[in-house]
Write a protein that holds these residues in place. Structure first.
Motif, PDB file in Angstrom:
ATOM      1  N   UNK A   1       0.836  -1.205   0.000  1.00  0.00           N
ATOM      2  CA  UNK A   1       0.000   0.000   0.000  1.00  0.00           C
ATOM      3  C   UNK A   1       0.868   1.251   0.000  1.00  0.00           C
ATOM      4  N   UNK A   2       1.922   1.241   0.794  1.00  0.00           N
ATOM      5  CA  UNK A   2       2.825   2.395   0.832  1.00  0.00           C
ATOM      6  C   UNK A   2       3.472   2.634  -0.529  1.00  0.00           C
ATOM      7  N   UNK A   3       3.832   1.543  -1.211  1.00  0.00           N
ATOM      8  CA  UNK A   3       4.442   1.696  -2.538  1.00  0.00           C
ATOM      9  C   UNK A   3       3.431   2.268  -3.529  1.00  0.00           C
ATOM     10  N   UNK A   4       2.180   1.812  -3.450  1.00  0.00           N
ATOM     11  CA  UNK A   4       1.143   2.351  -4.324  1.00  0.00           C
ATOM     12  C   UNK A   4       0.903   3.834  -4.081  1.00  0.00           C
ATOM     13  N   UNK A   5       1.141   4.277  -2.851  1.00  0.00           N
ATOM     14  CA  UNK A   5       1.003   5.690  -2.516  1.00  0.00           C
ATOM     15  C   UNK A   5       2.283   6.468  -2.808  1.00  0.00           C
ATOM     16  N   UNK A   6       3.254   5.803  -3.435  1.00  0.00           N
ATOM     17  CA  UNK A   6       4.554   6.386  -3.776  1.00  0.00           C
ATOM     18  C   UNK A   6       5.323   6.837  -2.535  1.00  0.00           C
ATOM     19  N   UNK A   7       5.029   6.221  -1.412  1.00  0.00           N
ATOM     20  CA  UNK A   7       5.763   6.485  -0.180  1.00  0.00           C
ATOM     21  C   UNK A   7       6.828   5.393  -0.033  1.00  0.00           C
TER      22      UNK A   7
END
Length: 280
Positions: free
Chosen positions: A237-243
């Motif tokens: 999820x963090x990767x999808x949020x570009x975090x």
């Protein structure tokens, strides 16, 4: 003469070339990705790092993942030992097929395993329909996470214990029986102490594998925040949020836990080898 021939002709190239090639592959496959993870994490300060990894939702994923992995590993410890015992101590029709099936979780894509398990344990699935009549729901619950982790990590226990049982042989049990030991005494006092290092190692590897499981779990877990959300999904999820920094921070917690377990495993194995050398 034989010693001289053995030292001059080796199957692999010389030490320098072999070591250099090995270090190159270790750097490309292991050290380089770890360096990238550390660099992404270093983009944030300590306060930001702690804020990410201690977020209540993230902490909830730690609890869900660790508890499910612990239960799955304990089940695999018992079931894996039983399966390794059957494969080494008995000869029966279909033994080779059963032995090969133990490696199926290694060969099967985890996403395929997750979809299959979700279909089987759904309320209208083969298993799920029967369990639903008993008031038991598996798909999209914490129990489903445990089942997915059991499926993907059971080979670690079987394949770790099986070679030790094969080397041990049944003569130890026969000698114990001749001396008057019951079957349980022969197993608990003769066989189990020899199996203990391998059994602990296989269980720890099963736990470590379950901590990072993703594909087989997300299809059956339901992914409900605070309830069935695992740490790997939170990283995704963090990767999808570009975090990427946040994803790396959470991943570093899993990585640290895995390293601690692996170092503990190596310590157990080293201790066991020293004991074996001392006895010999």
């Amino acid at each position: 003469m034989a010693a001289l021939l053995g030292s001059s002709k080796r199957v692999l190239p010389g030490f320098t070339l072999s070591l250099g090639t090995s270090l190159l592959f270790v750097s490309l496959i292991i050290l380089l990705p770890l360096t990238g993870l550390i660099m992404n994490t270093s983009q944030m300060g300590w306060s930001q790092y702690w804020q990410v990894i201690s977020d209540p939702r993230v902490v909830a994923t730690y609890k869900v993942t660790a508890s499910a992995a612990a239960v799955a590993s304990l089940f695999n410890m018992v079931f894996g030992l039983l399966m390794a015992w059957i494969l080494t101590r008995y000869r029966f029709a279909g033994r080779a097929l059963l032995d090969g099936l133990m490696d199926l979780p290694f060969a099967l894509p985890t996403a395929v395993a997750g979809l299959t398990l979700a279909s089987l344990f759904a309320t209208n699935g083969w298993y799920g329909e029967a369990l639903a009549e008993l008031g038991i729901k598996v798909s999209y619950t914490w129990v489903g996470i445990v089942i997915a982790m059991v499926f993907t990590s059971v080979p670690f226990v079987v394949r770790t214990v099986q070679p030790v049982l094969e080397d041990l042989g049944p003569e130890y049990e026969e000698a114990a029986a001749i001396l008057g030991a019951s079957p349980w005494q022969a197993f608990s006092r003769v066989v189990l102490p020899e199996l203990k290092p391998a059994l602990i190692t296989g269980t720890a590897l099963s736990f470590t594998r379950s901590l990072g499981e993703f594909g087989a779990v997300i299809f059956i877990a339901g992914n409900m925040p605070w309830q069935t959300e695992i740490t790997s999904l939170m990283i995704f999820i963090k990767i999808q949020e570009f975090d990427h920094a946040g994803a790396s921070a959470i991943a570093s917690v899993v990585l640290l836990a895995s390293f601690v377990l692996l170092f503990a495993i190596n310590g157990i194995q080293s201790r066991f080898m020293r004991r074996v050398r001392g006895n010999s």
